[in-house]
Scaffold this motif. Structure first.
Motif, short mmCIF file in Angstrom:
data_model
loop_
_atom_site.label_atom_id
_atom_site.label_comp_id
_atom_site.label_asym_id
_atom_site.label_seq_id
_atom_site.Cartn_x
_atom_site.Cartn_y
_atom_site.Cartn_z
N LEU A 21 37.32 31.81 -5.85
CA LEU A 21 36.16 31.89 -6.75
C LEU A 21 36.00 33.30 -7.32
O LEU A 21 35.28 33.51 -8.29
N GLY A 22 36.66 34.27 -6.68
CA GLY A 22 36.53 35.66 -7.12
C GLY A 22 35.59 36.46 -6.23
O GLY A 22 35.34 37.65 -6.48
N VAL A 23 35.07 35.82 -5.19
CA VAL A 23 34.13 36.48 -4.27
C VAL A 23 34.92 37.36 -3.30
O VAL A 23 36.02 36.99 -2.88
N ARG A 24 34.37 38.54 -2.96
CA ARG A 24 35.04 39.40 -1.98
C ARG A 24 34.51 39.15 -0.57
O ARG A 24 33.36 38.74 -0.41
N ILE A 25 35.38 39.40 0.42
CA ILE A 25 34.99 39.18 1.81
C ILE A 25 34.97 40.52 2.55
O ILE A 25 35.92 41.31 2.46
N ALA A 26 33.89 40.76 3.29
CA ALA A 26 33.81 41.96 4.11
C ALA A 26 33.74 41.55 5.58
O ALA A 26 33.05 40.59 5.92
N LEU A 27 34.47 42.26 6.41
CA LEU A 27 34.38 42.00 7.85
C LEU A 27 33.33 42.96 8.41
O LEU A 27 33.53 44.18 8.40
N ASP A 28 32.23 42.38 8.87
CA ASP A 28 31.05 43.16 9.29
C ASP A 28 31.19 43.62 10.75
O ASP A 28 31.96 43.04 11.51
N ASP A 29 30.43 44.63 11.11
CA ASP A 29 30.32 45.09 12.50
C ASP A 29 31.68 45.39 13.13
O ASP A 29 31.90 45.12 14.30
N PHE A 30 32.61 45.94 12.36
CA PHE A 30 33.94 46.20 12.89
C PHE A 30 33.86 47.29 13.97
O PHE A 30 33.24 48.32 13.79
N GLY A 31 34.53 47.00 15.09
CA GLY A 31 34.52 47.98 16.17
C GLY A 31 33.65 47.54 17.34
O GLY A 31 33.58 48.19 18.36
N THR A 32 32.98 46.38 17.19
CA THR A 32 32.12 45.91 18.28
C THR A 32 32.75 44.74 19.03
O THR A 32 32.41 44.48 20.17
N GLY A 33 33.67 44.02 18.37
CA GLY A 33 34.20 42.79 19.00
C GLY A 33 35.61 42.95 19.47
O GLY A 33 36.00 43.99 19.98
N TYR A 34 36.39 41.89 19.27
CA TYR A 34 37.77 41.89 19.75
C TYR A 34 38.68 42.73 18.84
O TYR A 34 39.75 43.12 19.21
N SER A 35 38.20 42.94 17.57
CA SER A 35 38.98 43.71 16.61
C SER A 35 40.42 43.26 16.55
O SER A 35 41.35 44.03 16.79
N ASN A 36 40.60 42.02 16.25
CA ASN A 36 41.94 41.46 16.19
C ASN A 36 42.63 41.90 14.90
O ASN A 36 42.47 41.29 13.85
N ILE A 37 43.41 42.94 15.01
CA ILE A 37 44.03 43.54 13.83
C ILE A 37 45.06 42.58 13.23
O ILE A 37 45.22 42.51 12.02
N ALA A 38 45.71 41.79 14.10
CA ALA A 38 46.72 40.85 13.61
C ALA A 38 46.09 39.85 12.63
O ALA A 38 46.64 39.60 11.56
N SER A 39 44.91 39.32 13.00
CA SER A 39 44.31 38.34 12.10
C SER A 39 43.78 39.01 10.84
O SER A 39 43.71 38.40 9.78
N LEU A 40 43.42 40.28 10.96
CA LEU A 40 42.96 41.04 9.79
C LEU A 40 44.03 41.06 8.71
O LEU A 40 43.75 40.86 7.54
N SER A 41 45.28 41.28 9.16
CA SER A 41 46.35 41.43 8.18
C SER A 41 46.68 40.09 7.54
O SER A 41 47.25 40.04 6.45
N ARG A 42 46.34 38.99 8.22
CA ARG A 42 46.68 37.67 7.67
C ARG A 42 45.60 37.13 6.73
O ARG A 42 45.84 36.20 5.99
N LEU A 43 44.39 37.70 6.82
CA LEU A 43 43.29 37.15 6.03
C LEU A 43 43.04 37.98 4.76
O LEU A 43 43.19 39.20 4.79
#
Ligand code: C2E
Ligand code: CA
Ligand code: CA
Length: 506
Positions: free
Chosen positions: A394-416
């Motif tokens: 649709l053209g909408v941007r996605i932000a990952l909020d509260d980074f650094g508080t959870g599991y911080s799965n960097i692998a899934s970050l790179s895939r999304l």
């Protein structure tokens, strides 16, 4: 002569007739004998049949009795764990409470809830989930003494005891339930760990009826859940007051949504050395007629419980688009950032809803940022990916909020397809602490750069934090230093005053 002849003839005829009659009688007798033999045999067969039938009827009756007994037992038993089911538990509890009223004694109820059970199912599969429930059941049975352990449904269990004399003994049992269930259990070759929360109450100390006893144990369980994993809580009057307060607030919240008391406030997100406000994040506020402005930490969990989050989101989104849309068209802002809660995302159809709302409001998709948290991705990566892909289309941007508080799965970050990462306030607060903390933030910034992800630092309160972040290459900032969340009118004033300042300095 003629007479003699005819006399002889008559005699012959008579003899012949006699002979015929004799033969006929003999035949009839044989026939009769045959018939009676057949009759006898038929009778005999009939008797055999009757006795066989009688025996079958007897057997079937016994089978039916056994089946009925089995059905009655099953109706009172939980299929998976073999513990008593809710109905059985309720009957036992009512009987125990009646006995206490009639004579004396105590009835203690312990409600037991598996912490994060969904995670066990999601991470290890339903078989592991079933094994966990069976293990909980087995351990609870061992702990329940002369009482009864039951599975009330899902991952909810209960123990009712009639042999505990004091609250101290109850507390000790609650503690040992928590401790015993914390021990890992074997699932195939693996060893998995579970934890449970416990809430307990007793009659007559805390309640006047079995229904009230259950309600109060449930309030105690709620307090345990709120306190975190593996906790036991005993009921107290304070808990009841809190629960009543919460119920009142819940009722008011339903009305508040209807009356338009839930409104969007806006916090600016600034960029670069000029600290130019480029966008705003929508933060929900409740304009309560008596309490004043209520913060989301208080009402969002209630909205979640009452399944009001969806309706709340739509109402906030519409209003935010109406207010911020013209500022975007006028070039005074570039984007609007909204928070999506995990449950909304999990329910599915989120991207479709956004598409509808964008069409309805005429808000440009390219100016919208949707903030999601890591647990959205962690619980159901496939679904999350689908929704995120659709939003991106649709053209909408996605932000990952509260980074650094959870599991911080960097692998899934790179895939999304994530365009933004919002560094949590807790990380920013620690950059003044020393080199290690600074190194962590630097590492996150490096990683984001490598993945072509923009970083917004949240919760910036001091100049030192701002300067350090700029020097580390992070130029998108949000925090009290630049502006607190405000209602729309105050935001407009803020933007105008910034423009004037900028014009006079530039
Ligand atoms: P969040 O998305 O991380 O929002 C940032 C929170 O940090 C906001 O709290 C904001 O007021 C606060 N904040 C911003 N700068 C500073 C700072 O410099 N210092 C300090 N101490 N705090 C700062 P708020 O508004 O109370 O919201 C709390 C959380 O509630 C939000 O955290 C977000 O997760 C949630 N939330 C708020 N509005 C909505 C909403 O409309 N929908 C959903 N799903 N969640 C919302
Ligand atoms: Ca946010
Ligand atoms: Ca945040």
């Amino acid at each position: 002569m003629k007479t003699d002849e005819s006399g002889q003839g008559q005699m012959d005829r008579l003899l012949r007739r006699l002979e015929r009659e004799r033969r006929a009688r003999a035949q009839a007798e044989t026939l009769l004998e045959e018939r009676s033999r057949q009759l006898y045999l038929a009778n005999h067969e009939l008797a055999l049949l009757a006795s066989a039938l009688e025996q079958r009827v007897e057997e079937r009756t016994q089978e039916l009795v056994a089946e009925r007994e089995r059905a009655v037992a099953l109706a009172r038993q939980d299929q998976l764990t073999g513990l008593a089911n809710r109905r059985n538990f309720n009957d036992f509890l009512s009987a125990a409470c009646s006995r206490v009223w009639a004579r004396s004694g105590r009835v203690s109820v312990f409600l037991v809830d598996v912490d994060d059970f969904k995670h066990i199912n999601d991470a290890h599969g339903h078989e592991a989930g079933d094994a966990a429930l069976t293990e909980v059941a087995r351990r609870l049975s061992c702990l329940s003494h002369s009482g009864l352990a039951a599975r009330l449904g899902g991952d909810e269990f209960a123990v009712v005891c009639i042999d505990l004399a004091t609250e101290e003994q109850e507390k000790a049992l609650a503690k040992s339930i928590v401790e015993t269930l914390k021990q890992p259990y074997a699932f195939g070759a693996r060893s998995l760990s579970i934890a449970v929360s416990v809430g307990h109450a007793s009659l007559p100390d805390h309640a006047n009826s079995s229904a009230e006893l259950m309600r109060h144990a449930d309030m105690a369980l709620f307090a345990s859940k709120k306190a975190g994993r593996a906790t036991a809580t005993a009921f107290s009057d304070d808990l009841r007051d809190e629960a009543e307060e919460r119920r009142l607030l819940e009722l008011e919240l339903v009305l508040a949504l209807d009356r338009g008391e839930i409104v969007p406030w806006y916090q600016p997100i600034v960029e670069g050395a000029g600290r130019t406000p480029k966008g705003v994040e929508v933060l929900a506020r409740w304009n309560h007629p008596l309490r004043g402005v209520v913060l989301p930490s208080l009402f969002l969990p209630l909205a979640e419980e009452r399944k009001l989050l969806g309706a709340m989101f739509i109402s906030l989104f519409r209003q935010a688009c109406r207010e911020i849309g013209p500022l975007i068209s006028a070039g005074k802002l570039s984007y609007l950032s909204v928070n999506a809660s995990p449950s909304q995302f999990r329910a599915g159809g989120f991207a479709a809803l956004i598409q509808l709302l964008l069409q309805e409001t005429g808000f440009p998709p390219k100016a919208l940022v949707v903030e999601i948290t890591e647990d959205v991705i962690m619980t159901d990566l496939t679904r999350a990916t689908r929704e995120i892909d659709e939003l991106t289309r649709l053209g909408v941007r996605i932000a990952l909020d509260d980074f650094g508080t959870g599991y911080s799965n960097i692998a899934s970050l790179s895939r999304l397809p994530i365009q933004w990462l919002k560094l949590d306030r807790s990380l920013i607060a620690r950059i003044g602490d020393g080199h290690v903390e600074q190194a962590i933030v630097r590492a996150v910034l490096d990683m984001a750069r490598a993945l072509h992800i923009d970083v917004v630092a949240e919760g910036i309160e001091t100049e030192r934090q701002a300067e350090w972040l700029i020097s580390a290459g992070c130029r998108r900032h949000q925090g009290y230093l630049y502006g607190r969340p405000t209602p729309f009118d105050a935001l407009r004033d803020f933007l105008s005053s910034h423009a004037i300042k900028h014009a006079s300095t530039g």
